[in-house]
Design a protein around this motif. Sequence first.
Motif, PDB file in Angstrom:
ATOM      1  N   GLU A   5       0.826  -1.208   0.000  1.00 32.14           N
ATOM      2  CA  GLU A   5       0.000   0.000   0.000  1.00 32.14           C
ATOM      3  C   GLU A   5       0.863   1.263   0.000  1.00 32.14           C
ATOM      4  OE1 GLU A   5      -2.785   0.183   3.203  1.00 32.14           O
ATOM      5  OE2 GLU A   5      -3.448   2.224   2.705  1.00 32.14           O
ATOM      6  N   LEU A   6       1.885   1.266   0.825  1.00 28.27           N
ATOM      7  CA  LEU A   6       2.767   2.434   0.852  1.00 28.27           C
ATOM      8  C   LEU A   6       3.412   2.658  -0.518  1.00 28.27           C
ATOM      9  CD1 LEU A   6       4.155   4.724   2.339  1.00 28.27           C
ATOM     10  CD2 LEU A   6       5.972   3.122   2.985  1.00 28.27           C
ATOM     11  N   ALA A   7       3.878   1.585  -1.112  1.00 26.00           N
ATOM     12  CA  ALA A   7       4.500   1.700  -2.428  1.00 26.00           C
ATOM     13  C   ALA A   7       3.515   2.289  -3.431  1.00 26.00           C
ATOM     14  CB  ALA A   7       4.990   0.333  -2.899  1.00 26.00           C
ATOM     15  N   ALA A   8       2.307   1.773  -3.426  1.00 24.35           N
ATOM     16  CA  ALA A   8       1.291   2.251  -4.360  1.00 24.35           C
ATOM     17  C   ALA A   8       0.996   3.737  -4.117  1.00 24.35           C
ATOM     18  CB  ALA A   8       0.020   1.417  -4.221  1.00 24.35           C
ATOM     19  N   ARG A   9       0.851   4.114  -2.853  1.00 23.13           N
ATOM     20  CA  ARG A   9       0.517   5.503  -2.534  1.00 23.13           C
ATOM     21  C   ARG A   9       1.645   6.461  -2.885  1.00 23.13           C
ATOM     22  NH1 ARG A   9      -2.083   6.059   3.316  1.00 23.13           N
ATOM     23  NH2 ARG A   9      -2.145   8.232   2.620  1.00 23.13           N
ATOM     24  N   ARG A  29       8.684  -0.802  11.056  1.00 26.38           N
ATOM     25  CA  ARG A  29       8.277  -1.652  12.164  1.00 26.38           C
ATOM     26  C   ARG A  29       7.763  -2.962  11.573  1.00 26.38           C
ATOM     27  NH1 ARG A  29       7.271   4.023  12.468  1.00 26.38           N
ATOM     28  NH2 ARG A  29       8.255   3.285  10.581  1.00 26.38           N
ATOM     29  N   ARG A  30       7.545  -3.955  12.440  1.00 23.29           N
ATOM     30  CA  ARG A  30       7.037  -5.241  11.970  1.00 23.29           C
ATOM     31  C   ARG A  30       5.809  -5.633  12.756  1.00 23.29           C
ATOM     32  NH1 ARG A  30      10.468  -7.611   8.156  1.00 23.29           N
ATOM     33  NH2 ARG A  30      12.149  -6.117   7.805  1.00 23.29           N
ATOM     34  N   ASP A  31       4.867  -6.259  12.089  1.00 22.70           N
ATOM     35  CA  ASP A  31       3.680  -6.763  12.793  1.00 22.70           C
ATOM     36  C   ASP A  31       3.947  -8.218  13.217  1.00 22.70           C
ATOM     37  OD1 ASP A  31       3.376  -8.434  10.652  1.00 22.70           O
ATOM     38  OD2 ASP A  31       1.602  -7.450   9.845  1.00 22.70           O
ATOM     39  N   HIS A  35       5.619  -8.873   8.897  1.00 14.41           N
ATOM     40  CA  HIS A  35       5.381  -7.955   7.776  1.00 14.41           C
ATOM     41  C   HIS A  35       5.739  -6.530   8.166  1.00 14.41           C
ATOM     42  CE1 HIS A  35       2.184 -10.826   5.846  1.00 14.41           C
ATOM     43  NE2 HIS A  35       3.379 -11.356   5.944  1.00 14.41           N
ATOM     44  N   ARG A  36       6.296  -5.791   7.197  1.00 13.67           N
ATOM     45  CA  ARG A  36       6.646  -4.394   7.460  1.00 13.67           C
ATOM     46  C   ARG A  36       5.372  -3.554   7.622  1.00 13.67           C
ATOM     47  NH1 ARG A  36      10.249  -6.550   4.130  1.00 13.67           N
ATOM     48  NH2 ARG A  36      12.480  -6.122   4.422  1.00 13.67           N
ATOM     49  N   THR A  37       5.428  -2.646   8.574  1.00 11.93           N
ATOM     50  CA  THR A  37       4.285  -1.779   8.839  1.00 11.93           C
ATOM     51  C   THR A  37       4.732  -0.314   8.795  1.00 11.93           C
ATOM     52  OG1 THR A  37       3.360  -3.466  10.291  1.00 11.93           O
ATOM     53  CG2 THR A  37       2.472  -1.248  10.493  1.00 11.93           C
ATOM     54  N   TYR A  38       3.939   0.489   8.100  1.00  8.17           N
ATOM     55  CA  TYR A  38       4.272   1.905   7.952  1.00  8.17           C
ATOM     56  C   TYR A  38       3.086   2.772   8.363  1.00  8.17           C
ATOM     57  CZ  TYR A  38       7.848  -0.103   4.862  1.00  8.17           C
ATOM     58  OH  TYR A  38       8.874  -0.846   4.340  1.00  8.17           O
ATOM     59  N   ASP A  39       3.360   4.052   8.633  1.00  8.22           N
ATOM     60  CA  ASP A  39       2.266   4.985   8.915  1.00  8.22           C
ATOM     61  C   ASP A  39       2.392   6.203   8.001  1.00  8.22           C
ATOM     62  OD1 ASP A  39       4.314   6.496   9.906  1.00  8.22           O
ATOM     63  OD2 ASP A  39       3.910   6.007  11.996  1.00  8.22           O
ATOM     64  N   GLU A  40       1.568   7.193   8.250  1.00 13.69           N
ATOM     65  CA  GLU A  40       1.529   8.369   7.379  1.00 13.69           C
ATOM     66  C   GLU A  40       2.857   9.131   7.377  1.00 13.69           C
ATOM     67  OE1 GLU A  40      -1.011   9.173   5.362  1.00 13.69           O
ATOM     68  OE2 GLU A  40      -1.983   7.317   6.027  1.00 13.69           O
ATOM     69  N   LEU A  46       8.996   9.137   2.601  1.00 21.85           N
ATOM     70  CA  LEU A  46       9.171   8.518   1.298  1.00 21.85           C
ATOM     71  C   LEU A  46       8.971   9.525   0.173  1.00 21.85           C
ATOM     72  CD1 LEU A  46       9.631   6.143  -0.502  1.00 21.85           C
ATOM     73  CD2 LEU A  46       7.274   5.401  -0.110  1.00 21.85           C
ATOM     74  N   ARG A  47       7.979  10.368   0.335  1.00 22.43           N
ATOM     75  CA  ARG A  47       7.736  11.374  -0.706  1.00 22.43           C
ATOM     76  C   ARG A  47       8.894  12.348  -0.812  1.00 22.43           C
ATOM     77  NH1 ARG A  47       1.277  11.831   0.175  1.00 22.43           N
ATOM     78  NH2 ARG A  47       0.718  10.368  -1.487  1.00 22.43           N
ATOM     79  N   GLN A  48       9.480  12.677   0.331  1.00 24.58           N
ATOM     80  CA  GLN A  48      10.654  13.553   0.306  1.00 24.58           C
ATOM     81  C   GLN A  48      11.785  12.887  -0.477  1.00 24.58           C
ATOM     82  OE1 GLN A  48      11.807  16.877   2.287  1.00 24.58           O
ATOM     83  NE2 GLN A  48      12.649  16.482   0.257  1.00 24.58           N
TER      84      GLN A  48
END
Lengths: 142, 142
Positions: A5-9, A29-31, A35-40, A46-48
């Motif tokens: 999802e992060l990659a797509a966004r 982080r990992r769940d 699995h890797r977990t990211y937030d906003e 990433l956008r930077q």
Amino acid sequence: MRIGELAARAGTTTRTLRYYEARGLLPARRDGNGHRTYDESDLRLLRQIRTLQDFGFDLEETRPFVECLRAGHPEGDSCPAALVVYRRKLAELDALIGQLTAVRETVAGQLARAERARDDLAADALVPGGPEPACELGGLTR
Amino acid sequence: MRIGELAARAGTTTRTLRYYEARGLLPARRDGNGHRTYDESDLRLLRQIRTLQDFGFDLEETRPFVECLRAGHPEGDSCPAALVVYRRKLAELDALIGQLTAVRETVAGQLARAERARDDLAADALVPGGPEPACELGGLTR
DNA sequence: GTAGGGGTTGACGTGGGCGTCAAGGCAAGG
DNA sequence: CCTTGCCTTGACGCCCACGTCAACCCCTAC
């Protein structure tokens, strides 16, 4: 959110995100499943990175911007280290543009010269009696 | 002459010459010992390659120039195929210079903005009573 | 049960133009 | 004879930002 999802966004790929993590640029982080977990905020970082990459910055050159954001500053370039990178990049760009412009002029000159030579030969072929059209003696060949 | 001498006279390395040969760009005759042998015309070809390389041409892009010379033409760019490469390179250079110039302006803008933000914060720190210096109400704070 | 759609790590491939090392041959000079 | 110096082929390394494939795990839906 997870890596896909992060990659797509961000308009990039999971491979890229894993690469950034391997380089220590964007740790995750990992769940429970590993699995890797990211937030906003990760999306912001990433956008930077992506913006600077699009500008032609090396990955390492984006690090000060990312660390600046992670330190809580409002913008990635709110820190002196980022400004240093900006200035160095500007100097590099100026140097590169200067070199490319010089090459461009040289190539343009070579092209013009080669085209003139070609046209001169073509003119010679059309007028078999006069391989030396200009500066014969006088001007009245006719 | 042998490979070392040719490399020295062209200001390059033997590795480079073997690489060109492997790419079919600059084949060499062999003497009794299996050593590569070159003559003055090879030096001419090599210099053509090196000049274009210095201009940023891909190795493959130099091939039409080399073949043109080898065909007996006076200059490497005496053939239409070489002119095509010139024109394509000019277009590429123009596009690249345009992109780089745009990026340069963007980065310069970002730098200016970031420096302004930094200076504004510094000013705020110096005048603790006025975090909003301009556009308070009237103009006479004094 | 199984197919599908996520995820994981590891490792090799890409492109361009060579640099660098390994292992060996051949000729001249001391 | 031995060293020195030039040459040979072959093969791996480099740089950078990933792409791509392999082999495997996990959860959900049918």
